[in-house]
Every structure is written in structure tokens, then in C-alpha cells.
Write an enzyme that holds these catalytic residues in place. Sequence first.
Site, PDB file in Angstrom:
ATOM      1  N   GLU A  26       6.693  17.774  26.055  1.00 29.12           N
ATOM      2  CA  GLU A  26       6.266  19.161  25.796  1.00 29.12           C
ATOM      3  C   GLU A  26       7.469  20.098  25.712  1.00 29.12           C
ATOM      4  O   GLU A  26       8.315  20.140  26.624  1.00 29.12           O
ATOM      5  CB  GLU A  26       5.308  19.622  26.912  1.00 29.12           C
ATOM      6  CG  GLU A  26       4.810  21.044  26.685  1.00 29.12           C
ATOM      7  CD  GLU A  26       3.593  21.427  27.520  1.00 29.12           C
ATOM      8  OE1 GLU A  26       3.026  20.552  28.192  1.00 29.12           O
ATOM      9  OE2 GLU A  26       3.237  22.620  27.476  1.00 29.12           O
ATOM     10  N   LYS A  53      -3.113  10.961  33.223  1.00 29.42           N
ATOM     11  CA  LYS A  53      -1.794  11.512  32.876  1.00 29.42           C
ATOM     12  C   LYS A  53      -1.263  12.279  34.072  1.00 29.42           C
ATOM     13  O   LYS A  53      -2.022  12.976  34.753  1.00 29.42           O
ATOM     14  CB  LYS A  53      -1.901  12.432  31.658  1.00 29.42           C
ATOM     15  CG  LYS A  53      -0.578  13.107  31.296  1.00 29.42           C
ATOM     16  CD  LYS A  53      -0.603  13.757  29.930  1.00 29.42           C
ATOM     17  CE  LYS A  53      -1.162  15.159  29.927  1.00 29.42           C
ATOM     18  NZ  LYS A  53      -0.471  16.120  30.812  1.00 29.42           N
ATOM     19  N   ASP A  65      -5.258  19.543  32.333  1.00 33.85           N
ATOM     20  CA  ASP A  65      -5.494  20.547  33.373  1.00 33.85           C
ATOM     21  C   ASP A  65      -5.295  21.948  32.783  1.00 33.85           C
ATOM     22  O   ASP A  65      -5.502  22.958  33.465  1.00 33.85           O
ATOM     23  CB  ASP A  65      -4.640  20.293  34.623  1.00 33.85           C
ATOM     24  CG  ASP A  65      -3.157  20.323  34.354  1.00 33.85           C
ATOM     25  OD1 ASP A  65      -2.761  20.448  33.178  1.00 33.85           O
ATOM     26  OD2 ASP A  65      -2.380  20.224  35.327  1.00 33.85           O
ATOM     27  N   SER A  66      -4.956  21.999  31.468  1.00 32.99           N
ATOM     28  CA  SER A  66      -4.963  23.272  30.743  1.00 32.99           C
ATOM     29  C   SER A  66      -6.353  23.887  30.787  1.00 32.99           C
ATOM     30  O   SER A  66      -6.526  25.052  30.457  1.00 32.99           O
ATOM     31  CB  SER A  66      -4.540  23.055  29.287  1.00 32.99           C
ATOM     32  OG  SER A  66      -5.308  22.017  28.700  1.00 32.99           O
TER      33      SER A  66
HETATM   34  O1  KIV Z   1      -2.989  20.109  30.194  1.00 34.45           O
HETATM   35  C1  KIV Z   1      -2.826  19.890  28.985  1.00 34.45           C
HETATM   36  O2  KIV Z   1      -3.607  20.275  28.130  1.00 34.45           O
HETATM   37  C2  KIV Z   1      -1.650  19.137  28.591  1.00 34.45           C
HETATM   38  C3  KIV Z   1      -1.277  19.174  27.150  1.00 34.45           C
HETATM   39  C4  KIV Z   1      -0.701  20.466  26.805  1.00 34.45           C
HETATM   40  C5  KIV Z   1      -0.387  18.055  26.791  1.00 34.45           C
HETATM   41  O3  KIV Z   1      -0.997  18.568  29.411  1.00 34.45           O
END
Ligand code: KIV
Length: 359
Positions: free
Chosen positions: A207, A140, A71-72
Site C-alpha cells: 500500500e 490478512k 478493516d477499512s
Molecule cells: O482494510 C482494507 O481495506 C485494506 C485495503 C486497503 C488493502 O487493507
Amino acid sequence: MHVVSTRTYVHFFIAGRSRFVRRGTVGMKNTVATFQEMKQKGKKISMLTCYDYSTAKLMDEAGVNSLLIGDSLGNVILGYEDTLSVTMEDMIHHTAPVARGAKNALVIADMPFMSYQASVYDAVTNAGRLMKEGRANAVKLEGGAAVCEQIRAIVDAGIPVCAHLGLTPQSINAFGGHKVQGKSAAREILEDAKRIEEAGAFAVVLECIPADLARKISETISIPTIGIGAGPGCDGQVLVYQDMLALFSDFKPKFVKNFVDIDIKPEGIIPTVGSMQACFAAFMAVTECKKGKDTVLFIDPGFPVQKTQMQVIGKPFESFDGAKNYGRNWKNIFPREISLPSCTATRITRLGYVSRTRN
Ligand code: KIV
């Protein structure tokens, strides 16, 4: 995880021999079972974020074990200041093309903020959408004990779940900013790791937690840990690829290091298609274009690339192994190589030869 400059990294990445590329997993479908096997055999797992089809194909072909539609994407693709506004539609929109581009990588889709927190029903329904409409292989979600019920229910529905502990960006308001977690709550994070394993998660992202805590968790639980800013003791590493390639300037995580920031002027680049003929042309051009600079410096990608063309044209060459010097500060090694009085640096990629002359 340490990175070098954008272009240097792309070179290693495309050459398909970087530390991220594990021999023995290239060309083989990565699954939750192979992840488990890799942990048992002590093989490191590579994961990169990915948000579109063509990048997914490149990463997949390079042998990256897992592609995460994080979700980044709220930050790096959509330009939000955090991940909270990302919707299920955004996630499905980006997951589907990545899944189409990934032949061997395990495709994991993030469950966005408030798609699982409010109820177990929401969690299972939304995880199901990411699998059915996005064609992800796994989902995730962020959190420990508080989301174990959701993890259990999603796993019971036949959907693999990767958990996420430490700095969980969806809780940024509760944390009061992006801060390293676990300095005072190490025991809590370790307990959470055990709980999510019991609940059935197949892996966990750690993280921004102290390296010794991440190592301890990795040694304690039997599922793979994938670290980001959590030190080298994890079973794998994940990076947002815009951070890895220094493509995103709004925010620079402390754990992403840019070792060599060499810029190559366009006039110093000779693009070719990799044919023998073009290699000859490129080598002859770089060795002739500047008086007194006739030596080609090969930056080998972990194995000696063949230098026959140099022997045929009778020009001198030197070599430096970029991959074997991975993680070292090249600035301390490079000057010796490049300051050879007559050296011309040449990068070798699978796409062809790109050369430059140092002034
Ligand atoms: O949203 C994302 O990209 C993540 C990574 C930083 C692990 O959760």
C-alpha cells in the site's frame, strides 16, 4: 488503477467485461493455488473490498478474483476516523455475509488492530475465528519482520495468510498520518517482503509505496503482490470499492482518479429490463425525443454490442469502445464523439439499456 465516473464504472463492472475481469478465471474458484498460478502466468489479480452479501454476489458474478473484508470497514461502513476501533466481532459480522455471497472469489478477512500483535496465541485464535465463524478462505494482517512469528504459526494451523506492507493503517499513529512509505525505507520494505514470504504468506498487499519499489518487490518475491497506490508493476490491484465508485467523500486517496464525472439527470434515463421489445422502445424514444438528435452513441464494453435494433428502426448510430479506451482521459476523446451534432449517448449494460440525450 484509474477509474471513470461512478456510473460509468458500474456500467463496465456489471457488463462483466472490465479490465478487472480476467477471462479464464470467471466461473472458477479462486484459491491460493490459482493466485500463485496467475502470478506465474503473468495474469493480473483483481481484488476489491466488500462488506455485505449483495455486493459480494455482484462482485463475484462479475468475476473479481478476491473479496477483501478490510478493516477499512471502520472508515467506510462504521464511520470511524481510522481502523483502530474495529473489533473481531465487527470483522466476523461482515465476513460471514460476504463469504455466503462469494461463490468463486477468494474471501480474505482482515485481522483487526490488536487481534494478533500481542501474542502468537492471539493471532492463531483470532485467525481461526475468522475462518470458523466468518468462513473466510484466508486472513490478512499488517506488518513485516515483526509479525513473522504470527504468520508462521497461523500458516502452520492451516490458515492462508496475506501480508500487508508499506502504509499499514493500523500503525497510523506511529507513521504520524497517511503518508507514502518506502521513500527512505525501501530496503527495509524489500527485506520485509522476503521475510513474510519465508514465513509462509501466500500474497502481500503493498500500500502506497513508490511504483519502482513495488515493481522490484514483485520481481523479487515469488508470491503475488497486490498493489494499492503502488503503481502498475504489481501482480494485482486492490481498491476500497467506495473509493472506486466515488461513494466516500471523507477521504479521497490520490491514486483514485475520476476521469469522467458525467451526471445524468433522471429525466434523461429510460430504464428497461433488457428485452428486445424494451430495447426498441428505448431506442425509438431516445432518437425521437429531441428534434435534430437522432443518432445513438453506443459505448461498447470491449466488444461490439449488437446494434440490430438500430438497423431495424432505421436510425443512425456511432460507437465508442469504453473498455479499449480504459485508462485514457475520456474527456479528450468524448467531445469528438458526443459533439456529433445529432448524437444521443446510450450506455449498454447487462441489466438493460440506459439512454440519455445530450443537450
Ligand atoms: O482494510 C482494507 O481495506 C485494506 C485495503 C486497503 C488493502 O487493507
